[in-house]
Design an enzyme around this catalytic site. Structure first.
Site, short mmCIF file in Angstrom:
data_model
loop_
_atom_site.label_atom_id
_atom_site.label_comp_id
_atom_site.label_asym_id
_atom_site.label_seq_id
_atom_site.Cartn_x
_atom_site.Cartn_y
_atom_site.Cartn_z
N HIS A 424 -18.78 -47.21 -9.81
CA HIS A 424 -18.32 -45.73 -10.34
C HIS A 424 -19.24 -44.90 -11.38
CE1 HIS A 424 -16.18 -42.14 -8.97
NE2 HIS A 424 -16.41 -41.54 -10.08
N GLU A 425 -19.55 -45.39 -12.40
CA GLU A 425 -19.94 -45.00 -13.69
C GLU A 425 -21.31 -45.14 -13.65
OE1 GLU A 425 -18.12 -42.26 -15.19
OE2 GLU A 425 -16.20 -43.38 -14.33
N HIS A 428 -23.44 -42.35 -11.81
CA HIS A 428 -23.53 -41.49 -12.61
C HIS A 428 -24.77 -41.76 -13.95
CE1 HIS A 428 -19.66 -39.21 -11.61
NE2 HIS A 428 -19.05 -39.74 -11.41
N HIS A 431 -28.18 -41.77 -11.68
CA HIS A 431 -28.24 -40.28 -11.21
C HIS A 431 -29.08 -39.29 -12.78
CE1 HIS A 431 -26.40 -36.65 -8.70
NE2 HIS A 431 -27.87 -36.30 -9.70
#
Length: 636
Positions: A424-425, A428, A431
């Protein structure tokens, strides 16, 4: 300091309140979950490789202090352009200086914040964070003239300035965005007052963080062996996995009983935050605090309402899942503290972090080799602070500074959830990495509305492939259950949080007091509505609102649910394969904040103005629930 919050231009120093909000919000995306400890994971030994390399930002604190001093000096230079912006050379110099100040402010803030989050009990790092916040407030006061003066320039004059100095092309879009918000920019004197009030107005959030992270202490709880263990936020989840109902109940009572002891303090802090949001909305002539938050990010109010209404219409799905939960646990009465119990026995596997790295890398294969190479770089080059330890903040997040590798905070203990949190992290982080390297600074900061898309796409890709390749019925059931829990915790619960936050602000805007009793009653009622009759909702559940730091982020939580829904749609396409889908998705990541958030997602293939996106995510939940029910009801 020219910045974008969402897509609307924020003249970064218009007010310290906006400054602090934008800095704190920039790429600081907290996962709506806490990594829970396991006994095996807690024994991990940290090495330098498992920690951040902050020397990339500053070799030492002396270099950091020099940049803080440079900001103070340049703020006075920026103030010298007051009354002179209707000249092309002055306008360019002021904009260029503002951009440079924004970059430097971002860097000094993130460095201090990362130091504090890994040393929350050390007053030295608290002082660093306070210093940079004060620097921001001073900057806001000195530059309060910028917004009003830029808005006041006549259109003909502005066109002439652009013609006379082509260097201003760099800032044309951002000045246009600011001027679009002219109805919400105040005269210079009022902007100064808002800037001066910034530090005081943000005190509720600051005090909440200090109190809940550093000062709040929980009692001891007896484990299954009768040993008294000090309860912490980090080990709370492990108590809730205990097979002994008394241990689970005692941990729950100890946790929320402690919050309840300070309920009036927490209510006062929450009320201060809500009043701050209302004050700034009224001062800037927005009809409501919610509208101020959404419209400044180019999000129509109907997106918020569509989310709540669509999820509410299909709450029967969550009720059905809770009923199945209760049946599989064999409980006469199922409490909130029972939801952490494993439904599938024998699947509490431990994953060393080295194994998690490979799983994340391999699970993201649908995004291509280029993407996977960035993931490898992150793990190899100390972008991640991996393990939990005393004084480190709980949870997980990613933050970035333009021109530098991103930073990821984990509290890794080797659970299945921890592996998915790492994915998940990493979403980020990649991105941020792509946006920073593909866009100029002014277009690099992607809107918060799209932030949770990249992270949840990663999580969904990893988990769904894991499910597809599971080796046996037991493993597949455990993974399907985890996927259902993702929907429960992100789509359903974050929508419930959004409804609670909206209700708080609506009540306060009517002049109603947000007492501890009022807040707890609102939260308790929503919990009963969302989770349905299968869950026995204990009165202390009403204090959960006090544990949610995201309520101090001003209409932030709904974006977890909308981002999750968009991510489910995008991951569906990516798993089906095809170069076009992958290229569109990578283009979305690289676009940063160069377009309004809804346009960014539409280009990637998702229209968030259409409730069908939320409904499709709920369809996937229903399909997964059907598959899970069939699997667990089929004899081995």
């Amino acid at each position: 300091m020219l910045r974008k919050s969402g897509v609307s231009l924020i003249v970064f120093l218009v007010s310290a309140a906006l400054l602090l909000h934008c800095i704190a919000g920039h790429n600081l995306f907290f996962a709506p979950r806490v990594a829970h400890a396991t006994e095996q994971g807690a024994k991990e030994k940290r090495s330098v490789q498992d920690t951040w390399d902050l020397t990339r930002l500053y070799k030492n604190e002396g270099d950091w202090a020099k940049d803080v001093n440079r900001i103070n000096e340049n703020v006075y230079r920026l103030a010298s352009f007051k009354g002179k912006l209707a000249n092309e050379t002055n306008l360019f110099d002021a904009m260029a200086l503002e951009e440079d100040l924004s970059k430097t402010m971002e860097k000094v803030y993130v460095y201090a914040h990362l130091q504090f989050d890994t040393h929350t009990t050390d007053p030295h790092y608290q002082a660093m964070l306070d210093k940079v916040r004060q620097t921001g407030q001073n900057a806001g006061v000195s530059a309060a003239y910028l917004g009003p003066e830029l808005v006041a320039i006549q259109v003909r004059t502005l066109h002439r300035l652009y013609q006379n100095d082509k260097r201003l092309d760099k800032y044309k879009d951002h000045i246009a965005e600011l001027r679009k918000e002219k109805n919400h920019i105040l005269p210079e004197g009022e902007e100064k007052l808002l800037a001066l009030a910034g530090a005081a107005a943000s005190n509720s959030a600051h005090t909440y963080q200090l109190f809940s992270e550093a000062d709040l202490k929980f009692p001891y709880v007896k484990n299954e062996r009768g040993e008294e263990i000090p309860l912490t936020k980090a080990n709370y989840g492990s108590f809730l996995k205990s097979a002994d109902a008394k241990v689970r109940q005692c941990a729950f009572t100890a946790m929320y009983g402690t919050y309840d002891q300070f309920k009036n303090t927490f209510a006062s802090l929450m009320q201060g935050e809500v009043k701050q949001n209302i004050l700034y909305a009224k001062a800037r002539r927005y009809p409501s605090a919610r509208n101020a938050s959404l419209s400044s990010a180019d999000i129509p109010d109907k997106v918020y309402d569509n989310l709540i209404q669509t999820v509410n219409r299909r709450l029967h799905l969550l009720h059905r899942y809770m009923s199945l939960h209760k049946k599989m646990l064999g409980l006469d009465a199922m409490h909130k503290y029972d939801l952490g119990l494993p439904l599938i026995k024998g699947t509490n596997k431990y994953y060393p972090f080295e194994k998690a790295e490979k799983m994340v890398h391999d699970g993201l294969a649908p995004l291509g080799q280029e993407y996977q190479q960035v993931v490898n770089k992150a793990f190899a080059n100390r972008w991640v602070d991996v393990y939990s330890y005393p004084g480190k903040t709980v949870g997980a997040y990613q933050t970035g500074v333009y021109g530098y590798p991103p930073y990821i905070l984990l509290n890794y203990h080797g659970t299945l959830n921890d592996v998915l949190t790492a994915a998940h992290e990493m979403g980020h982080a990649v991105h941020t990495y792509y946006a920073d390297r593909s866009q100029p600074y002014l277009d690099s900061h992607y809107p918060i509305f799209v932030a949770e898309v990249a992270s949840t796409v990663n999580e969904s890709l990893l988990l769904r492939q894991w499910i597809a390749h599971s080796k046996n019925k037991q493993e597949k059931a455990a993974l399907l259950k985890h996927y259902l829990d993702m929907f429960q915790g992100t789509l359903f619960m974050q929508t419930m949080f959004a409804e609670f936050e909206d209700g708080m602000h609506r009540a306060a805007e009517k002049g109603e007091a947000l007492t501890a009793e009022r807040l707890s009653a609102m939260y308790l009622g929503l919990t009963k509505k969302y989770y349905g009759p299968a869950l026995h909702v204990d009165p202390l559940v009403g204090m959960e609102w006090a544990r949610i730091p995201h309520f101090y982020k001003n209409f932030y939580v709904y974006q977890y649910a909308t981002g999750f829904s968009a991510a489910i749609a995008l991951s569906d396409g990516l798993l089906k394969g095809g170069t076009s889908r992958k290229q569109k998705y990578l283009a979305f990541l690289k676009a940063g904040g160069s377009q309004p958030p809804l346009d960014l997602l539409k280009a990637a293939g998702v229209d968030m103005a259409d409730p069908a996106v939320i409904n499709r995510a709920l369809d996937v939940f229903a399909e997964t629930l059907d598959e899970f029910e069939k699997l667990v009801n089929t004899p081995a």
